[in-house]
Scaffold this active site. Structure first.
Site, mmCIF file in Angstrom:
data_model
loop_
_atom_site.group_PDB
_atom_site.id
_atom_site.type_symbol
_atom_site.label_atom_id
_atom_site.label_comp_id
_atom_site.label_asym_id
_atom_site.label_seq_id
_atom_site.Cartn_x
_atom_site.Cartn_y
_atom_site.Cartn_z
ATOM 1 N N ASP A 187 0.960 -1.238 0.088
ATOM 2 C CA ASP A 187 0.293 0.282 0.110
ATOM 3 C C ASP A 187 0.408 1.389 -0.079
ATOM 4 O O ASP A 187 2.165 1.486 0.689
ATOM 5 C CB ASP A 187 -1.265 0.058 1.319
ATOM 6 C CG ASP A 187 -1.957 0.853 0.973
ATOM 7 O OD1 ASP A 187 -2.339 1.540 -0.134
ATOM 8 O OD2 ASP A 187 -2.989 1.650 1.884
ATOM 9 N N ARG A 209 0.132 7.436 -2.984
ATOM 10 C CA ARG A 209 1.043 9.117 -1.800
ATOM 11 C C ARG A 209 2.268 9.224 -1.979
ATOM 12 O O ARG A 209 2.635 10.014 -1.934
ATOM 13 C CB ARG A 209 0.083 8.493 -0.498
ATOM 14 C CG ARG A 209 -0.952 8.247 0.209
ATOM 15 C CD ARG A 209 -1.268 8.009 1.326
ATOM 16 N NE ARG A 209 -1.359 6.506 1.883
ATOM 17 C CZ ARG A 209 -1.216 5.917 2.328
ATOM 18 N NH1 ARG A 209 -1.409 6.448 3.394
ATOM 19 N NH2 ARG A 209 -1.693 5.069 1.680
ATOM 20 N N TRP A 210 2.941 7.672 -1.979
ATOM 21 C CA TRP A 210 4.768 7.963 -2.315
ATOM 22 C C TRP A 210 4.246 8.613 -3.908
ATOM 23 O O TRP A 210 5.419 9.917 -3.831
ATOM 24 C CB TRP A 210 5.167 6.416 -2.936
ATOM 25 C CG TRP A 210 6.557 6.420 -3.327
ATOM 26 C CD1 TRP A 210 7.749 6.644 -2.348
ATOM 27 C CD2 TRP A 210 6.979 6.473 -4.661
ATOM 28 N NE1 TRP A 210 8.626 6.538 -2.738
ATOM 29 C CE2 TRP A 210 8.467 6.620 -4.309
ATOM 30 C CE3 TRP A 210 6.442 6.950 -5.523
ATOM 31 C CZ2 TRP A 210 8.809 7.359 -5.707
ATOM 32 C CZ3 TRP A 210 7.146 7.239 -6.874
ATOM 33 C CH2 TRP A 210 8.592 7.373 -6.662
ATOM 34 N N ARG A 269 -0.083 9.613 -10.099
ATOM 35 C CA ARG A 269 -0.177 7.840 -9.357
ATOM 36 C C ARG A 269 0.258 7.376 -10.273
ATOM 37 O O ARG A 269 0.919 5.471 -8.702
ATOM 38 C CB ARG A 269 -1.923 7.667 -8.679
ATOM 39 C CG ARG A 269 -2.304 8.940 -8.188
ATOM 40 C CD ARG A 269 -4.221 8.488 -7.120
ATOM 41 N NE ARG A 269 -4.105 7.051 -7.825
ATOM 42 C CZ ARG A 269 -3.902 6.867 -6.154
ATOM 43 N NH1 ARG A 269 -3.934 7.460 -5.204
ATOM 44 N NH2 ARG A 269 -4.335 5.005 -6.152
ATOM 45 N N THR A 303 -10.464 -7.648 -5.637
ATOM 46 C CA THR A 303 -12.173 -6.905 -6.468
ATOM 47 C C THR A 303 -12.758 -5.984 -6.174
ATOM 48 O O THR A 303 -13.132 -5.554 -6.877
ATOM 49 C CB THR A 303 -13.090 -8.461 -5.670
ATOM 50 O OG1 THR A 303 -12.947 -8.706 -4.519
ATOM 51 C CG2 THR A 303 -12.292 -9.829 -6.146
ATOM 52 N N ASN A 333 -11.155 -2.434 -6.351
ATOM 53 C CA ASN A 333 -9.533 -1.767 -7.227
ATOM 54 C C ASN A 333 -10.277 -1.763 -8.387
ATOM 55 O O ASN A 333 -10.263 -0.648 -9.121
ATOM 56 C CB ASN A 333 -8.672 -2.775 -6.950
ATOM 57 C CG ASN A 333 -7.970 -2.301 -5.863
ATOM 58 O OD1 ASN A 333 -6.709 -3.602 -6.016
ATOM 59 N ND2 ASN A 333 -7.828 -1.112 -5.505
ATOM 60 N N ARG A 354 2.520 -5.273 5.999
ATOM 61 C CA ARG A 354 1.063 -4.019 5.469
ATOM 62 C C ARG A 354 2.189 -2.951 5.548
ATOM 63 O O ARG A 354 2.753 -1.930 6.551
ATOM 64 C CB ARG A 354 -0.531 -3.388 5.644
ATOM 65 C CG ARG A 354 -0.727 -2.776 4.748
ATOM 66 C CD ARG A 354 -2.565 -2.535 5.227
ATOM 67 N NE ARG A 354 -3.027 -1.235 4.198
ATOM 68 C CZ ARG A 354 -4.067 -0.969 3.749
ATOM 69 N NH1 ARG A 354 -5.080 -2.806 4.799
ATOM 70 N NH2 ARG A 354 -4.976 -0.571 2.610
ATOM 71 N N SER A 405 -8.717 -5.326 4.973
ATOM 72 C CA SER A 405 -8.762 -4.549 3.701
ATOM 73 C C SER A 405 -9.753 -5.911 2.979
ATOM 74 O O SER A 405 -9.122 -6.217 1.673
ATOM 75 C CB SER A 405 -7.076 -4.140 2.588
ATOM 76 O OG SER A 405 -7.703 -2.789 3.140
HETATM 77 C C1 FPP Z 1 -2.638 -0.057 -3.151
HETATM 78 O O1 FPP Z 1 -1.531 1.583 -2.927
HETATM 79 C C2 FPP Z 1 -1.437 -0.395 -4.790
HETATM 80 C C3 FPP Z 1 -1.945 -1.170 -5.208
HETATM 81 C C4 FPP Z 1 -3.982 -1.251 -5.439
HETATM 82 C C5 FPP Z 1 -1.998 -1.578 -6.382
HETATM 83 C C6 FPP Z 1 -0.170 -2.604 -6.570
HETATM 84 C C7 FPP Z 1 0.146 -2.801 -7.056
HETATM 85 C C8 FPP Z 1 1.400 -2.394 -7.817
HETATM 86 C C9 FPP Z 1 2.755 -2.749 -6.853
HETATM 87 C C10 FPP Z 1 2.229 -3.049 -8.739
HETATM 88 C C11 FPP Z 1 1.522 -4.432 -9.404
HETATM 89 C C12 FPP Z 1 2.866 -5.399 -10.362
HETATM 90 C C13 FPP Z 1 2.605 -6.672 -10.653
HETATM 91 C C14 FPP Z 1 3.727 -7.199 -10.555
HETATM 92 C C15 FPP Z 1 0.761 -7.127 -9.959
HETATM 93 P P1 FPP Z 1 -3.116 2.811 -3.083
HETATM 94 O O2 FPP Z 1 -2.386 2.959 -4.907
HETATM 95 O O3 FPP Z 1 -3.846 2.541 -2.788
HETATM 96 O O4 FPP Z 1 -1.802 4.460 -3.238
HETATM 97 P P2 FPP Z 1 -2.389 4.703 -2.044
HETATM 98 O O5 FPP Z 1 -2.893 4.382 -1.080
HETATM 99 O O6 FPP Z 1 -1.417 5.808 -1.437
HETATM 100 O O7 FPP Z 1 -3.045 6.068 -2.356
#
Ligand code: FPP
Length: 256
Positions: free
Chosen positions: A36, A40-41, A49, A82, A84, A204, A212
């Site tokens: 996660d 934000r990163w 994003r 599911t 996302n 996490r 989640s």
């Molecule tokens: C949550 O961060 C991250 C995800 C929903 C996607 C994770 C996917 C990857 C790290 C790459 C996947 C790659 C492969 C090869 C399967 P967020 O977007 O919710 O972050 P935030 O909470 O800061 O908005």
């Protein structure tokens, strides 16, 4: 006395040695990760994003290597839930391209390192290009006997449980399952993790402290490790820190 991991334990000479304070006989067999904080990163770097997701993909490579080096048997990564699909179309499309990109870059290396790729989730709902890439990775690594790299892709624990209940009900209906034979072990066989041990450790990232909809049955006795670090910034040292934390826990599984 605890056996220690020494520098020579690092099979691949180009990699950093494993910290000596980690005990080789208490490496978690199964580590599950909720990756996660990509968004934000990215924001913190003044980037869109999707740049966070792309950078998160590089973290996957790092953490796969270090988990394998430590002797973890299963590494499960929550890549897409599911839920996302509710994200903006462009972001979903980008996320659906990442497995393809990752596998085109890394599959040969994964095979060389005897790592088996598995997908845990509802593959049939993935776009055809994603489906094709993950199917190919699964089939090309099916002979690999080393670490299992298990991507939770279009995965949701509630959906998994409902599907399991439906299948069990169907088996009861056709007489192949007796209701009083339903046990924890039998139920586990209806889940997507049927051939895997439960996670010993859940990590996490990003400071959120919740599950989640991730492996809710399987995490019943897992040790939980939360860190404020965003997934794209998560390094080998952060992973060691989580393992170190895990090794300091006393696991009692409800006993004394
Ligand atoms: C949550 O961060 C991250 C995800 C929903 C996607 C994770 C996917 C990857 C790290 C790459 C996947 C790659 C492969 C090869 C399967 P967020 O977007 O919710 O972050 P935030 O909470 O800061 O908005």
């Amino acid at each position: 006395m605890l056996r220690r991991l020494f520098k020579f334990f690092a099979a691949k000479p180009h990699m950093e040695p494993i910290p000596q304070d980690l005990s080789s006989d208490r490496i978690p067999q199964h580590v599950a990760v909720i990756m996660d904080g990509n968004g934000r990163w990215a924001k913190s770097q003044g980037l869109p994003r999707i740049a966070g997701h792309h950078s998160g993909m590089k973290t996957i490579k790092r953490i796969t290597k270090v988990a394998d080096k430590l002797g973890v048997k299963v590494l499960t990564l929550y890549a897409f839930s599911t839920e996302n699909w509710k994200r903006p179309k462009e972001e979903v499309e980008f996320l659906m391209k990442l497995p393809q990109e990752f596998l085109s870059l890394e599959l040969e290396d994964l095979i060389e390192n005897n790592i088996q790729v598995r997908i845990m989730g509802y593959k049939e709902d993935l776009p055809p290009h994603t489906f094709k890439a993950v199917e190919e990775a699964e089939s090309r690594t099916s002979h690999c006997t080393g670490m299992i790299l298990n991507f939770a892709l279009n995965y949701g624990s509630r959906k998994e449980m409902i599907q399991a209940f439906r299948e069990m009900a169907a088996d009861v209906q056709d007489g192949t399952l007796q209701p009083d034979h339903i046990s924890e072990e039998v139920y586990s066989q209806y889940l997507l993790t049927r051939a895997l041990p439960d996670p010993d450790l859940l990590i996490r990232t990003s400071g959120e402290v919740r599950i989640s909809n991730f492996m809710m049955w399987q995490l019943a006795y897992s040790e939980l490790w939360f860190t404020d670090v965003y997934w794209p910034a998560f390094t080998e040292d952060h992973f060691y820190e989580a393992i170190r934390g895990y090794q300091q826990r006393a696991r009692r599984f409800g006993g004394l």
